[in-house]
Design a protein around this motif. Sequence first.
Motif, PDB file in Angstrom:
ATOM      1  N   ILE A  92       0.825  -1.215   0.000  1.00  0.00           N
ATOM      2  CA  ILE A  92       0.000   0.000   0.000  1.00  0.00           C
ATOM      3  C   ILE A  92       0.864   1.273   0.000  1.00  0.00           C
ATOM      4  CG2 ILE A  92      -1.917  -1.183   1.101  1.00  0.00           C
ATOM      5  CD1 ILE A  92      -1.190   0.204   3.715  1.00  0.00           C
ATOM      6  N   MET A  93       2.122   1.130  -0.367  1.00  0.00           N
ATOM      7  CA  MET A  93       3.017   2.282  -0.462  1.00  0.00           C
ATOM      8  C   MET A  93       3.081   2.799  -1.896  1.00  0.00           C
ATOM      9  SD  MET A  93       6.380   1.272   1.750  1.00  0.00           S
ATOM     10  CE  MET A  93       6.315   0.901   3.494  1.00  0.00           C
ATOM     11  N   GLU A  97       8.604   6.207  -1.323  1.00  0.00           N
ATOM     12  CA  GLU A  97       8.744   5.290  -0.188  1.00  0.00           C
ATOM     13  C   GLU A  97       8.783   3.838  -0.660  1.00  0.00           C
ATOM     14  OE1 GLU A  97       6.709   4.890   4.219  1.00  0.00           O
ATOM     15  OE2 GLU A  97       5.396   5.243   2.501  1.00  0.00           O
ATOM     16  N   HIS A  98       7.901   3.487  -1.597  1.00  0.00           N
ATOM     17  CA  HIS A  98       7.836   2.107  -2.069  1.00  0.00           C
ATOM     18  C   HIS A  98       9.165   1.656  -2.658  1.00  0.00           C
ATOM     19  CE1 HIS A  98       7.223  -0.906  -5.265  1.00  0.00           C
ATOM     20  NE2 HIS A  98       6.397  -1.468  -4.388  1.00  0.00           N
ATOM     21  N   ASP A  99       9.715   2.454  -3.570  1.00  0.00           N
ATOM     22  CA  ASP A  99      10.966   2.063  -4.222  1.00  0.00           C
ATOM     23  C   ASP A  99      12.119   1.976  -3.232  1.00  0.00           C
ATOM     24  OD1 ASP A  99       9.814   1.764  -6.651  1.00  0.00           O
ATOM     25  OD2 ASP A  99      10.773   3.477  -7.616  1.00  0.00           O
ATOM     26  N   VAL A 105      15.458  -4.805  -0.295  1.00  0.00           N
ATOM     27  CA  VAL A 105      15.288  -6.263  -0.169  1.00  0.00           C
ATOM     28  C   VAL A 105      15.352  -6.999  -1.507  1.00  0.00           C
ATOM     29  CG1 VAL A 105      13.882  -5.958   1.902  1.00  0.00           C
ATOM     30  CG2 VAL A 105      12.752  -6.143  -0.328  1.00  0.00           C
ATOM     31  N   LEU A 106      15.456  -6.268  -2.599  1.00  0.00           N
ATOM     32  CA  LEU A 106      15.329  -6.878  -3.925  1.00  0.00           C
ATOM     33  C   LEU A 106      16.355  -7.985  -4.162  1.00  0.00           C
ATOM     34  CD1 LEU A 106      13.393  -6.470  -6.238  1.00  0.00           C
ATOM     35  CD2 LEU A 106      15.024  -4.890  -7.285  1.00  0.00           C
ATOM     36  N   GLY A 107      17.566  -7.811  -3.643  1.00  0.00           N
ATOM     37  CA  GLY A 107      18.601  -8.809  -3.849  1.00  0.00           C
ATOM     38  C   GLY A 107      18.307 -10.154  -3.223  1.00  0.00           C
ATOM     39  N   PRO A 350       5.455  -1.692 -10.690  1.00  0.00           N
ATOM     40  CA  PRO A 350       6.314  -1.548  -9.501  1.00  0.00           C
ATOM     41  C   PRO A 350       5.922  -2.439  -8.327  1.00  0.00           C
ATOM     42  CG  PRO A 350       4.914   0.390  -9.798  1.00  0.00           C
ATOM     43  CD  PRO A 350       4.799  -0.418 -11.056  1.00  0.00           C
ATOM     44  N   HIS A 351       4.657  -2.857  -8.254  1.00  0.00           N
ATOM     45  CA  HIS A 351       4.223  -3.691  -7.135  1.00  0.00           C
ATOM     46  C   HIS A 351       4.207  -5.177  -7.478  1.00  0.00           C
ATOM     47  CE1 HIS A 351       2.779   0.193  -5.593  1.00  0.00           C
ATOM     48  NE2 HIS A 351       2.825  -0.376  -4.403  1.00  0.00           N
TER      49      HIS A 351
END
Length: 404
Positions: A92-93, A97-99, A105-107, A350-351
């Motif tokens: 819900i971001m 902030e979302h990116d 944590v993407l790695g 993006p989500h």
Amino acid sequence: MTTAPATGELLYPMARQCPYAPPEEVTRVRSGGTVPQVTIWNGVRPWLFTRYEDARVVLSDPRFSADKSRPGYPLSSAVALAETAVTPTLLIMDNPEHDHYRRLVLGEFTVKRAEALRPTVRAVVDGCLDRMLQGPAPADLVGELALPVALSVICEFLGVPFEDRELFRSLTHTMNAIGGTTETAAAARQELQDYLESLVAVREKAPQQDFVSRMAVKHLRTGAMDHEQLAAMALLLLTAGHDTTANMISLGVLTLLRHPGHFAALREGDAPGRLADTVEEMLRHLTIVQRGIRRIAVEDVDVNGHLVRAGEGVIAAINVANRDPGRFRPGEEFDPTERAHGHLAFGYGPHQCLGQSLARVELQEVYAGVARRIPTLRTAVPDEELRFKEDMAVYGVHELPVTW
């Protein structure tokens, strides 16, 4: 302006008729190329997008917000509002902030890391199948295989004690029950948030080889995250990571049993891409997020010729879009021989789901394991006795009695 029934009636399949097919009203809307405005449970009137290309725009254009606290947001139920009552998750971001948090944590969610977990996943699947086969038949495939596999894998990945699995399952059920209240869902979410904040504190002091420990070491000490934010990230991964996968396991096995030719093909060994293609087609065909992905426009947006004005809500009906014959040749049918790549089962933009690579590994190992080890598997009750999850945010079956 086109008016359609309430989305609760419109988007969910009719289990007794066909547990996977969207109602005819929705497929007619898609084939007609119209974009209806629908009235949902709380009187809000969002636009319903059912075509594949339209759904992709809704899910990728930054002028559509995922922030459920915005006035007029087309919530799927009162329970959905509970997400705004506790530390927000990525779901819900909006940016920036979302990116920021996603990049941190993407790695952890690369294809390479998911493949490294395949031996662990295979061992978990085999262990669950061993116990099921050694026990009495009929057995409940949800309780004996789907939930234990999904919970074991996500707990192992996160570093969350598996012995508390019943707590996680119960709280997730409360958070996702459509008929619940905002208060009960928020209380369950807060209880799980508190549990995970305590775990973060433990892992910060004594790190182990798991996600929470690695994030604590990398990001708590630099201030890129605080304890609440890391716990919220773990909450999202724990709840979404086991609930969606468990439902895909049980519905996927049921689908294979209804298509014995494709079930048999999985027992013949993995011809190039057969197992992977079966999983992708299963994801497309089932699309267990069947109440749509919802957004609200923060500016005027043109969606392939349809104007959505600022302040208006939208629903991307991805279960309907994933059967758009203009994009996927099988349409309403299940056909793993056709390539289903590009489906929207994990969202888009993006989500898009962080854990999709791990989910694919789990589904591949489960479907292959069941096909290899229980070739005589069959359902133990008539189809009309199966209880489908029309009362939950994520579609599935409550139980799946099977025998062999």
